[in-house]
Design a protein around this motif. Structure first.
Motif, PDB file in Angstrom:
ATOM      1  N   GLU A  39       2.916  11.350   5.078  1.00 32.39           N
ATOM      2  CA  GLU A  39       3.561  10.034   4.952  1.00 32.39           C
ATOM      3  C   GLU A  39       2.554   8.922   4.702  1.00 32.39           C
ATOM      4  N   ASN A  40       1.384   8.989   5.350  1.00 31.61           N
ATOM      5  CA  ASN A  40       0.455   7.868   5.191  1.00 31.61           C
ATOM      6  C   ASN A  40      -0.669   8.175   4.211  1.00 31.61           C
ATOM      7  N   SER A  41      -0.507   9.230   3.421  1.00 25.77           N
ATOM      8  CA  SER A  41      -1.622   9.606   2.543  1.00 25.77           C
ATOM      9  C   SER A  41      -1.559   8.992   1.161  1.00 25.77           C
ATOM     10  N   THR A  42      -0.506   8.205   0.881  1.00 28.23           N
ATOM     11  CA  THR A  42      -0.395   7.727  -0.495  1.00 28.23           C
ATOM     12  C   THR A  42      -0.647   6.236  -0.670  1.00 28.23           C
ATOM     13  N   GLU A  43      -1.239   5.597   0.313  1.00 29.87           N
ATOM     14  CA  GLU A  43      -1.565   4.185   0.131  1.00 29.87           C
ATOM     15  C   GLU A  43      -2.891   4.083  -0.608  1.00 29.87           C
ATOM     16  N   LEU A  44      -2.924   3.261  -1.649  1.00 27.79           N
ATOM     17  CA  LEU A  44      -4.160   3.149  -2.429  1.00 27.79           C
ATOM     18  C   LEU A  44      -5.248   2.443  -1.636  1.00 27.79           C
ATOM     19  N   SER A  45      -6.491   2.805  -1.932  1.00 31.06           N
ATOM     20  CA  SER A  45      -7.625   2.228  -1.238  1.00 31.06           C
ATOM     21  C   SER A  45      -8.686   1.888  -2.274  1.00 31.06           C
ATOM     22  N   ILE A  46      -9.313   0.716  -2.155  1.00 29.03           N
ATOM     23  CA  ILE A  46     -10.312   0.332  -3.164  1.00 29.03           C
ATOM     24  C   ILE A  46     -11.677   0.076  -2.542  1.00 29.03           C
ATOM     25  N   ASN A  47     -12.561  -0.571  -3.296  1.00 27.33           N
ATOM     26  CA  ASN A  47     -13.962  -0.575  -2.895  1.00 27.33           C
ATOM     27  C   ASN A  47     -14.358  -1.507  -1.762  1.00 27.33           C
ATOM     28  N   ALA A  48     -13.567  -2.506  -1.431  1.00 28.40           N
ATOM     29  CA  ALA A  48     -13.925  -3.417  -0.344  1.00 28.40           C
ATOM     30  C   ALA A  48     -12.660  -3.832   0.381  1.00 28.40           C
ATOM     31  N   VAL A  58     -11.065   3.636  -6.863  1.00 30.62           N
ATOM     32  CA  VAL A  58      -9.763   3.665  -6.205  1.00 30.62           C
ATOM     33  C   VAL A  58      -9.429   5.104  -5.844  1.00 30.62           C
ATOM     34  N   GLY A  59      -8.723   5.269  -4.760  1.00 32.59           N
ATOM     35  CA  GLY A  59      -8.296   6.613  -4.363  1.00 32.59           C
ATOM     36  C   GLY A  59      -7.153   6.457  -3.393  1.00 32.59           C
ATOM     37  N   ASN A  60      -6.664   7.584  -2.883  1.00 31.95           N
ATOM     38  CA  ASN A  60      -5.610   7.486  -1.881  1.00 31.95           C
ATOM     39  C   ASN A  60      -6.220   7.312  -0.494  1.00 31.95           C
ATOM     40  N   ASN A  61      -5.438   6.877   0.437  1.00 32.65           N
ATOM     41  CA  ASN A  61      -5.855   6.520   1.796  1.00 32.65           C
ATOM     42  C   ASN A  61      -6.882   7.493   2.393  1.00 32.65           C
ATOM     43  N   PRO A  62      -8.118   7.004   2.627  1.00 36.54           N
ATOM     44  CA  PRO A  62      -9.145   7.925   3.139  1.00 36.54           C
ATOM     45  C   PRO A  62      -8.966   8.276   4.603  1.00 36.54           C
ATOM     46  N   TYR A  63      -8.076   7.544   5.289  1.00 40.70           N
ATOM     47  CA  TYR A  63      -7.873   7.815   6.715  1.00 40.70           C
ATOM     48  C   TYR A  63      -6.533   8.501   6.952  1.00 40.70           C
ATOM     49  N   ALA A  64      -6.018   9.139   5.909  1.00 42.82           N
ATOM     50  CA  ALA A  64      -4.693   9.757   6.022  1.00 42.82           C
ATOM     51  C   ALA A  64      -4.680  10.826   7.096  1.00 42.82           C
ATOM     52  N   THR A  65      -3.611  10.834   7.866  1.00 42.64           N
ATOM     53  CA  THR A  65      -3.482  11.872   8.894  1.00 42.64           C
ATOM     54  C   THR A  65      -2.287  12.771   8.599  1.00 42.64           C
ATOM     55  N   ALA A  66      -1.392  12.310   7.763  1.00 38.41           N
ATOM     56  CA  ALA A  66      -0.189  13.102   7.459  1.00 38.41           C
ATOM     57  C   ALA A  66       0.274  12.781   6.049  1.00 38.41           C
TER      58      ALA A  66
END
Lengths: 212, 264
Positions: B70-79, B60-68
């Motif tokens: 505001e959108n950098s804190t959505e969690l992202s998982i393995n699939a 798990v990590g924070n949004n790998p496609y973050a551009t700013a």
């Protein structure tokens, strides 16, 4: 691939791909061995709050669950939070893998591998889990399902405490000059409270049981 | 296995009827996954759900496609699954390796989901060990394709026009018997299994793969995504198509942190 000395070796792939697996077809003997191994690697969660009369699917009402994964986090809870006056043991996880076997006593030493659940006597909906044993990849999902399967999840707030080596942290500057230890957090969007430290920056990730 | 995100759209966001499913195989150099990252990042695709599966190592990590911020804190998982309805594209990204002995159940569940969600076809991006190429494969393009019989009928002609090279079969018993040929994709992870299963289930699947080695696989990812683009025309093919793909913010520090100045 050819090494510097000209010998040809099979390079392990970063992608974790194992070619041997796909070529092998399972014989009934292989299947039996695999099944036995799977049984040995099964996780058992034993709750002491469940009496003989309570139903097998009776769920624990839980408002807060704090899970400490790894020796450091477990030691933190032992040093600063847990004591025999305010907390009682309510559960234990028994597991085995190549790296550890959990001890079956509740009178644990911090150097043992164990996974225990405690309940706050003053508020029995607050649970603590100290997990200092290594939960292998193939057991993590099982751990998750078996532990959370016993809890009523409405209104549940989960806090996971864990540690990682500073060397694993990816940052523009060298990790040598970073003041450590330092805290980072990840939170779901449902978590509305204030977080006490900065959020984990990309491209850093969390794996294993804390991630699960 | 597929868990849709809660959004205002509701079930509309998980309606993939007639869509093309684009997905990677976890393979040598992680090229398929890198190429998928480029597609998701370039089109700013919306996450529509994830796979709840015990077959992949958790992460798990924070949004790998973050551009700013505001959108950098959505969690992202393995699939996770992303969608671009304007191009009838649904994309699956896989971010961690398979747990031992779990890749077969994953393939079965995945193909069931493909059938139940009524995707029109599946495009699998993959790679294979460059060092296992035979003499002929050492020359010319390192890119190959495969089509299941059902998709061959639909787009086989197009591949001929594009002058694409089909992945060659190799002798089952090299040196002993050269007549029996089999498909062999070393380093391709679940590519061969997914392809052969799709053939037998009548699923329209295309495999696009590149021969490569472990190392800095970003150029390989660009090559593969441009190859995909020759067919699907996701972005306009220009002289320098590579510059139109947007590199995601998570591609920073692929080879570790900065070096301590004291080293020099």
């Amino acid at each position: 691939m050819a090494t510097f000395f000209g010998e040809v070796v099979v390079a392990p792939s970063r992608a974790g791909v194992d070619d041997e697996e796909e070529a092998r077809d399972e014989t009934p003997e292989d299947r039996e061995i695999r099944r036995e191994l799977e049984k040995k690697r099964e996780i058992d969660v034993l709750w002491t709050w469940k009496s003989a009369e309570s139903a097998a699917d009776e769920q624990l009402v839980c408002s807060k669950l704090i899970v400490a994964i790894g020796h450091n986090a477990a030691a933190f809870l032992s040093s600063f939070i847990l004591d025999s006056v305010c907390w009682e043991v309510v559960g234990v996880v028994k597991l085995w893998n190549e790296w550890c076997r959990t001890t079956s006593t509740t009178n644990i030493l911090l150097t043992d591998s164990f996974c225990l659940f405690y309940r706050l006597i003053a508020d029995p909906t607050v649970l603590l889990c100290q997990c200092s044993c290594y939960v292998a990849e193939d057991q993590q999902f099982q751990w998750l399902e078996k532990v959370f399967g016993c809890m009523r999840r409405e209104g549940l707030q989960v806090t996971i405490l864990s540690t990682c080596p500073v060397a694993d942290y990816k940052t523009q500057e060298s990790t040598l000059t970073l003041p450590s230890p330092f805290l980072k957090a990840l939170k779901t969007k449902e978590f509305k409270e204030h977080v006490c430290c900065p959020l984990l920056e990309q491209p850093n990730i969390v794996r294993d049981l804390p991630a699960a | 296995m597929f868990v849709p995100c809660e959004r205002g759209g509701g079930s509309a966001s998980s309606d993939f009827k007639g869509f093309t499913l684009l997905m990677p195989a976890v393979s040598v150099g992680n090229v398929g996954q890198l190429a998928i990252d480029l597609v998701i990042s370039t089109f700013n695709m919306t996450k529509v759900g994830y796979f709840y599966t015990d077959c992949l190592v958790p992460m798990v990590g924070n949004n790998p496609y973050a551009t700013a911020e505001e959108n950098s804190t959505e969690l992202s998982i393995n699939a996770e699954v992303y969608s671009l309805p304007s191009k009838k594209l649904v994309v699956l990204q896989i971010r961690s390796p398979f747990i031992k002995n779990k890749y077969r159940p994953f393939c079965q569940t995945l193909l069931s989901w493909v059938e139940s969600s009524k995707c029109a076809r599946v495009v699998l991006l993959s790679s294979s060990h460059a060092y296992q190429r035979n003499d002929e494969q050492l020359l010319g393009t390192p890119l190959r394709y495969l089509l299941t019989p059902d998709l061959e009928k639909a787009v086989g002609g197009l591949m001929q026009e594009l002058n694409w090279k089909e992945m060659e079969k190799v002798a089952a018993y090299p040196g002993i018997n050269d007549t029996e040929k089999v498909l062999h994709i070393p380093g391709g992870g679940i590519t061969k299994l997914l392809f052969t299963e799709s053939c037998s289930k009548g699923i329209q699947m295309a495999v696009l793969l590149k021969f490569c080695s472990e190392g800095d696989n970003i150029p390989d990812a660009f090559a593969l995504v441009n190859y995909l683009n020759e067919w699907l025309q996701l972005i306009k093919c220009e002289v320098n198509t590579s510059s139109q793909w947007k590199i995601p913010s998570s591609w920073r520090l692929l080879f570790g942190s900065g070096l301590p100045p004291a080293l020099f």
